[in-house]
Design an enzyme around this catalytic site. Structure first.
Site, PDB file in Angstrom:
ATOM      1  CB  SER B 146      -0.885  -0.055   1.229  1.00  0.00           C
ATOM      2  OG  SER B 146      -2.035   0.833   1.308  1.00  0.00           O
ATOM      3  NE  ARG B 219      -9.481   2.296  10.383  1.00  0.00           N
ATOM      4  CZ  ARG B 219      -8.531   1.787   9.821  1.00  0.00           C
ATOM      5  NH1 ARG B 219      -7.565   2.459   8.944  1.00  0.00           N
ATOM      6  NH2 ARG B 219      -7.860   0.624  10.341  1.00  0.00           N
ATOM      7  CG  ASP B 318      -6.930  -2.051  -4.116  1.00  0.00           C
ATOM      8  OD1 ASP B 318      -7.429  -1.005  -3.954  1.00  0.00           O
ATOM      9  OD2 ASP B 318      -5.615  -2.449  -4.005  1.00  0.00           O
ATOM     10  CG  HIS B 351      -5.998  -1.242  -0.794  1.00  0.00           C
ATOM     11  ND1 HIS B 351      -4.939  -1.424  -1.323  1.00  0.00           N
ATOM     12  CD2 HIS B 351      -5.664  -0.725   0.686  1.00  0.00           C
ATOM     13  CE1 HIS B 351      -3.812  -0.718  -0.993  1.00  0.00           C
ATOM     14  NE2 HIS B 351      -4.133  -0.484   0.441  1.00  0.00           N
ATOM     15  CG  ASP B 352      -8.141  -3.791   4.341  1.00  0.00           C
ATOM     16  OD1 ASP B 352      -7.068  -2.979   4.069  1.00  0.00           O
ATOM     17  OD2 ASP B 352      -8.580  -3.448   5.249  1.00  0.00           O
TER      18      ASP B 352
END
Lengths: 372, 372
Positions: B146, B219, B318, B351-352
């Site tokens: 990332s 967040r 992603d 993405h995670d």
């Protein structure tokens, strides 16, 4: 005087709401174009996305461009020289219809959060009252875009036999968790803004107590999810703002063009849409689910819709109402017995493509309507 | 006493920053696992995403699980019984490295916004100081995930000849406008929070003046873009919260599981990451662009990187660092003369995925490292 082509239709009073409660003395705003024929069978009703008004196209009484100006008008895809076109401002929206900013007849004060819980079924029922008030038994076509596409599904489920054909544009048969998450965060930005004050801000954006911050964040997040990464790579890339466009002395201020593009969108929106109305319509979108009409199953719910033909359009770059959901609608309508045209576009503009890629959307819609 | 395996490396003082200014008396925190061999050629350096600390895996001194616990450790893909593994806390992050919450030696007070502008090149240079302090001439492998993947590209561009092989995980050769827009909105949520107070909130999350609202929105927006719609359709669908989980009496309060999932993520994060540090690292990510090293051209910039072999991993779901950008990195490294393995995964986690789909990421990384 500001040009205004709106007409108003009183709703039955009381007007019962799906989730409980009722409105008294409520109305919806709408506009019409073209002429209803003697058989009263050439009417097209358009249900809008969350924020547009009923002003879909310009007309003599209001020559300002409408929100779908390129799509509708004499000789255009939705041809007002052939069709009698009606566009309704959603119940709960502040563009002339009764909404949380309207006066509650019980108190004389704005409803604010005393407005009853709003569902897209209520939006559909209110639109149906307008159609009935015009003495139209059956719509030639019901068009729904985005949130209005969900309201259109509700309309057909709740009023069987009143719609001959349907055009579904960039919408969903139920709200999925990604879209719910985005809308929840938009609502939270507004709710957490101290100026929202539990809905008690200065109505109509006139005063100083107003949740500008929350509305700005909500709008920017909306615009991010209404467009696509692909479009922005071509449009903004990494282009910087000129020195004079930057926010001087602002720590972490805007530096890239894409940031100022979002800011421009937010500034045009923030004081032009009632925050409480936004919250109500946003949550109504989360709640919508055709599965409620099919014993918990979307397909079974969709199967209860009765139309002769349908056109379902979607776009591969839409992250809010993904193409899979358009396929689901097409399959559902087909299973329900409709002849369905499914058009999957690759327009780069994402969810907003129906407002921007007029060429491709026009071709699909004009082609469909020509067959009627 | 809290378990702590951190070591600290003093940076040269002054430590010049890419965009101007310098840090005095600065340091970075790091952790290591395994044993550096006599030839000092078995070192792997891992550069992290925006928020993780240097605690990548557990160890005797700190048995708490690390942020990449499943990936690294004895016998795992990044095998600490074979490799000497180093993980550095980014310069500017508040997990032990000098950051905007650190004391400015010139005043004795926290830097806050007096911290000089931070770039990922500074993050890379600080990590390089750690490697040099361990008397390592050349890394066997540089791994970047990332944001850390961008810092890794900077590292290889700025320190040619110091990296033998490279593993690039879910990252980008330059920030694209969609990612810039998301990060800009996250920063704006913090900046607009009155409690941010131009960086003057109570440091370390101890006091009452703290931008909880802005950090929470930032967040949640992060988590939305770190995961994928596909994963959430399977995981949350339209499941409601139980009555006792709902926020009572809260207008527009949470109703769907996906909303409470986001809230849980936000609550764990809000007071555990310094808001000013977040702003600095976020903006550093926007600024990163390998084109700066190639006369305005990404490919020309990438071509200046010298490594023997590289593994580039990306995931089709992603939306923040799309697969096209992983392809660009693979092409660039190949054009630069490296032997490149490109792995495109279909993990649903977005993405995670590199933190969740340990099975597939492990297989790719273990396979690559086995060949060295």
């Amino acid at each position: 005087m500001v040009a205004d082509a709106r007409q108003y239709c009183a709703l039955p009073s009381p007007f019962p709401m799906k989730r409980g409660g009722a409105l008294h003395g409520a109305r919806v705003a709408y506009e019409t174009w073209g002429t209803l024929n003697a058989a009263r069978d050439n009417a097209i009703l358009v249900l809008t996305g969350l924020s547009p008004s009923a002003h879909m196209m310009s007309c003599a009484a209001d020559p300002s461009p409408g929100w779908w100006e390129g799509m509708a008008g004499p000789g255009k895809a939705i041809d007002s020289s052939r069709w009698f076109v009606i566009c309704v401002n959603s119940l709960g929206s502040d563009k002339g219809s009764t909404c949380p900013a309207s006066a509650n007849p019980a108190t004389g004060e704005p409803y604010r959060l005393d407005f009853p819980e709003l569902s897209l079924e209520d939006v559909a029922n209110a639109a149906h009252v307008v159609v009935r008030s015009l003495d139209i038994e059956r719509l030639a076509c019901l068009v729904g875009c985005s949130m209005g596409g969900m309201a259109a599904l509700a309309y057909m489920l709740l009023h069987p036999g009143t719609v001959r054909t349907h055009i579904s544009v960039d919408t969903a048969p139920q709200a999925q968790p990604f879209a719910i998450a985005i809308r929840s965060l938009q609502r939270e930005a507004i709710r957490l803004d101290p100026q929202w004050a539990n809905g008690g801000y200065d109505i109509h954006g006139a005063g100083e107590h107003y949740p500008d911050m929350g509305m700005s964040i909500a709008r920017k997040l909306g615009v991010i999810t209404y467009r696509s990464a692909m479009e922005w790579n071509g449009r903004f890339a990494r282009i910087r703002l000129d020195a004079e466009q930057r926010e001087e002395q602002q720590p972490f201020g805007f530096e890239f063009q894409v940031e100022s593009y979002l800011e421009g969108h937010a500034r045009r929106f923030v004081r032009s849409f009632d925050p409480n109305s936004y919250l109500y319509l946003s949550r109504a979108s989360d709640w919508f689910d055709t599965a409620e009409y099919g014993g918990g199953n979307v397909m079974e719910g969709m199967k209860r819709i009765r139309v002769e033909r349908a056109l379902v359009i979607g776009v591969s770059t839409d992250i809010l109402f993904p193409l899979e959901q358009q396929e689901q609608i097409a399959e559902g309508l087909e299973a329900a017995g409709a002849a369905v045209d499914f058009v999957a576009l690759d327009s780069p503009q994402g969810h907003d493509a129906f407002l921007v890629d007029i060429e491709n959307y026009s071709r699909a819609i004009a082609g469909f309507l020509a067959k009627l």
